[in-house]
Design a protein around this motif. Structure first.
Motif, PDB file in Angstrom:
ATOM      1  N   ILE A  19      19.702  65.398 -31.295  1.00  0.00           N
ATOM      2  CA  ILE A  19      19.150  64.052 -31.084  1.00  0.00           C
ATOM      3  C   ILE A  19      20.246  63.117 -30.573  1.00  0.00           C
ATOM      4  O   ILE A  19      20.041  62.346 -29.624  1.00  0.00           O
ATOM      5  CB  ILE A  19      18.530  63.514 -32.387  1.00  0.00           C
TER       6      ILE A  19
ATOM      7  N   ARG B  73      21.063  64.028 -26.994  1.00  0.00           N
ATOM      8  CA  ARG B  73      20.064  63.508 -26.050  1.00  0.00           C
ATOM      9  C   ARG B  73      20.235  62.012 -25.828  1.00  0.00           C
ATOM     10  O   ARG B  73      19.984  61.502 -24.731  1.00  0.00           O
ATOM     11  CB  ARG B  73      18.653  63.805 -26.557  1.00  0.00           C
ATOM     12  N   GLU B  74      20.646  61.294 -26.869  1.00  0.00           N
ATOM     13  CA  GLU B  74      20.889  59.861 -26.711  1.00  0.00           C
ATOM     14  C   GLU B  74      21.968  59.624 -25.663  1.00  0.00           C
ATOM     15  O   GLU B  74      21.815  58.747 -24.788  1.00  0.00           O
ATOM     16  CB  GLU B  74      21.300  59.251 -28.054  1.00  0.00           C
TER      17      GLU B  74
ATOM     18  N   GLU C 235      10.783  59.164 -26.822  1.00  0.00           N
ATOM     19  CA  GLU C 235      10.522  60.117 -27.905  1.00  0.00           C
ATOM     20  C   GLU C 235      11.796  60.410 -28.695  1.00  0.00           C
ATOM     21  O   GLU C 235      11.764  60.500 -29.932  1.00  0.00           O
ATOM     22  CB  GLU C 235       9.945  61.412 -27.328  1.00  0.00           C
ATOM     23  N   ASN C 236      12.897  60.566 -27.990  1.00  0.00           N
ATOM     24  CA  ASN C 236      14.158  60.842 -28.692  1.00  0.00           C
ATOM     25  C   ASN C 236      14.597  59.651 -29.540  1.00  0.00           C
ATOM     26  O   ASN C 236      15.095  59.833 -30.663  1.00  0.00           O
ATOM     27  CB  ASN C 236      15.252  61.185 -27.679  1.00  0.00           C
TER      28      ASN C 236
ATOM     29  N   HIS D  88      10.609  60.781 -22.350  1.00  0.00           N
ATOM     30  CA  HIS D  88      11.376  61.606 -23.290  1.00  0.00           C
ATOM     31  C   HIS D  88      12.483  60.800 -23.975  1.00  0.00           C
ATOM     32  O   HIS D  88      12.808  61.076 -25.148  1.00  0.00           O
ATOM     33  CB  HIS D  88      11.976  62.797 -22.549  1.00  0.00           C
ATOM     34  N   SER D  89      13.059  59.840 -23.285  1.00  0.00           N
ATOM     35  CA  SER D  89      14.068  59.002 -23.944  1.00  0.00           C
ATOM     36  C   SER D  89      13.434  58.177 -25.068  1.00  0.00           C
ATOM     37  O   SER D  89      14.062  57.953 -26.112  1.00  0.00           O
ATOM     38  CB  SER D  89      14.746  58.081 -22.921  1.00  0.00           C
TER      39      SER D  89
ATOM     40  N   GLU E  24      12.581  59.736 -32.664  1.00  0.00           N
ATOM     41  CA  GLU E  24      13.078  60.755 -33.593  1.00  0.00           C
ATOM     42  C   GLU E  24      14.323  60.273 -34.328  1.00  0.00           C
ATOM     43  O   GLU E  24      14.469  60.484 -35.542  1.00  0.00           O
ATOM     44  CB  GLU E  24      13.377  62.043 -32.827  1.00  0.00           C
TER      45      GLU E  24
END
Length: 602
Positions: free
Chosen positions: A127, A130-131, A153-154, A150-151, A157
């Motif tokens: 996570i 991905r950030e 969604e991340n 997707h950013s 999370e």
């Protein structure tokens, strides 16, 4: 049993009786009865085949990752597992940016699924990875539709992991990274709002995705505000700040804020979320609420946000802009003078920072806003800041002093220096007819709405510079004579004088006031006047020149020159140096001496 001499085929009836209970389909099987081999192959699980192909592609991409990057990711993951703040800071601020410049300056980093084997599929580190991955995409590349979704969604999370845990998470991150998480979250929200409002450039597929996203609340203003307010409530940062201001002990503060508030991770995320709310409310155009959320935060060198320079610069920028839109120009000037002086002093220490360029851009925008404030509310200010403003925006600075003629200069600097305003409501993607009407007659851009409000106030004060220039020449003046100077009616002159009187009074904070919205009406001009029947009586208050600052700056400059001379090597012998074999003349001991101690030659 069949009789002798009877052919075998004559015993068919007996054979049929013996195999009467046998399932012939089972015995024969499906040989050739269920289609060709190609038809059988088509029923193979396509999902499994795609998974295998994807795995092979990932292995190929993984093999292309440089060994230096692999070692960095493994080391970064281990530092996060050990909560080693020193190593995390070095990897985050130095290693990531250095490898980005070397390998991924114009391309994406490997996706999280590719590097997952290196970190044992650690979900928390993935996570965080991905950030960083999406931040790189937004800053260096052009995000596509999938990147934007997707950013989000991340981010969900990450914040769900922090906010929905039964107890504080065992994670430690440097303050700079925590600020960047909040700052990037808001930037991606702003970028998405701007992107979704441009309906004409969208394809049919993008329109369908945006319709679905709007119904699910993806990157909605509510979801973003909910995250920031939740972090503030979870950390109890406001209670922490108030308890500190009241001088309570560490034990008392720990009891007030609870188990989450004592953790540096939650405390700093809550603190930065307050600054984030300031930014979001400013972008939405609610300037009063933006300053209201900052009521417990003190703008002084001891505040916690000063430990992250980017956060400090951003805070003063948005607070100053809110003051401008609320016509509190003196407060804006005071704040910009303070932060710009700080930036000038600290610039040499931030040249190697990866955020150096961004801080410089924000500082340039603050210089432009400073010029606007000085034109609307002239006052004595720091000479260094004023000289820098004149160097950067000298043409606009001079033009803004010319009344109506300078409106274009105000517009130019406002559009350049204002925040990127956004609209809280998305276009009506769920209603085709309303969307078609939206495309045919799009609403005004948020920046243009705020610009119109600002220019209306500037235009009302347009006569003030000309009036001021005339009034400074006299101590008393007949209104009729002033009307002749201005080529206007006497009644119009009186109205303009009232506008000038109003413009020279602003709400401003006085020392000791707590909230940023607090203040009292104070004069902002050194020129005042009264109207007695048909006569104007002016009085100008003069403030003596402040020499202390000039002497301090000159002393510091002299000290720097002296340190430079001391650290410089001594000069070598010149060309006219005496030859080694020449006989040196004995120094003269008699005769009068000159001022520097030598002997005066007769």
């Amino acid at each position: 049993m069949a009789q002798a001499g009877v052919p075998l085929w004559a015993a068919d009836d007996e054979i049929e009786e013996d195999f009467q209970g046998v399932d012939l389909n089972m015995a024969i099987g499906n040989y050739g009865q269920n289609g060709l081999y190609d038809e059988v192959q088509s029923r193979i699980d396509e999902a499994a085949l795609l998974a295998v192909q994807q795995q092979m592609q990932q292995q190929a991409v993984f093999a292309q990752i440089p060994d230096q990057v692999k070692r960095f990711i493994v080391h970064f993951h281990q530092a996060v597992l050990n909560n080693n703040l020193e190593e995390i800071t070095v990897a985050y601020e130095s290693g990531w940016n250095r490898l980005t410049e070397k390998f991924y300056a114009k391309t994406e980093w490997p996706e999280a699924e590719i590097i997952a084997p290196l970190v044992s599929d650690d979900p928390i580190f993935l996570i965080l990875y991905r950030e960083l991955y999406y931040r790189h995409v937004y800053s260096r590349l052009q995000p596509n539709v999938d990147d934007r979704f997707h950013s989000y969604e991340n981010s969900c999370e990450l914040f769900n992991y922090l906010l929905n845990s039964d107890e504080p998470v065992a994670l430690e991150l440097p303050e700079q990274w925590l600020w960047d998480i909040i700052d990037e979250f808001i930037y991606q929200f702003q970028s998405y709002c701007v992107w979704r409002s441009r309906v004409k450039s969208k394809s049919d597929e993008e329109l369908m995705l945006l319709q679905e996203a709007s119904s699910q609340g993806v990157w909605s203003a509510y979801s973003v505000l909910n995250v920031l307010y939740s972090l503030i409530q979870k950390s109890k940062i406001n209670e922490y700040i108030v308890a500190q201001q009241q001088g309570k002990s560490e034990e008392e503060i720990a009891e007030i804020v609870g188990e989450y508030g004592v953790k540096p991770l939650y405390r700093m995320l809550g603190y930065f979320s307050i600054i984030g709310l300031l930014r979001v409310h400013t972008m939405l155009g609610d300037f009063t609420l933006a300053l209201k959320v900052m009521e417990n935060v003190e703008l002084n060198p001891k505040a916690q946000f000063t430990r992250v320079t980017a956060c400090l610069v951003s805070t003063y920028y948005y607070v100053g802009f809110c003051y401008i839109m609320l016509r509190r120009y003196m407060d804006a000037v005071r704040g910009y003078t303070s932060i710009l002086s700080f930036v000038l002093r600290m610039r040499q220490y931030h040249t190697r920072s990866y955020q150096y360029d961004q801080m410089n851009k924000t500082a340039d925008r603050m210089y432009a806003l400073f010029a606007v404030c000085h034109a609307l509310a002239p006052s004595r200010t720091d000479d260094n800041i004023l000289n820098t403003v004149k160097d950067k925006y000298g043409e606009q600075f001079t033009k803004m002093q010319r009344g109506e003629e300078g409106i274009s200069a105000f517009e130019e600097l406002f559009i350049y220096a204002c925040p990127k305003f956004i609209s809280a409501n998305p276009p009506p993607y769920d209603d085709p007819e309303a969307l078609a009407a939206y495309v045919d007659e799009p609403p005004a851009e948020p920046v243009h709405r705020h610009l119109a409000l600002f220019v209306a106030d500037v235009r009302a004060q347009a006569p003030v510079p000309t009036l001021r220039s005339f009034l400074k020449l006299y101590t008393s003046l007949d209104a009729t004579k002033l009307a002749n100077f201005m080529d206007a009616d006497e009644e119009d002159i009186v109205q303009q004088m009232m506008v000038m009187k109003q413009a020279s009074r602003n709400v401003s904070r006085v020392g000791g006031e707590k909230g940023l919205l607090e203040g009292s009406v104070r004069p902002t001009s050194d020129l005042d006047f009264v109207i007695d029947e048909n006569m104007l009586h002016m009085v100008e208050s003069t403030v003596g020149r402040r020499y202390a600052g000039w002497f301090i700056r000159s002393t510091e400059n002299a000290q720097r020159v002296l340190d430079t001379l001391k650290s410089s090597p001594l000069p070598g012998p010149g060309k006219s140096a005496q030859a080694p074999n020449a006989t040196a003349e004995a120094p003269r001991t008699g005769g009068p001496k000159v001022a520097w101690g030598g002997v005066k030659v007769a």
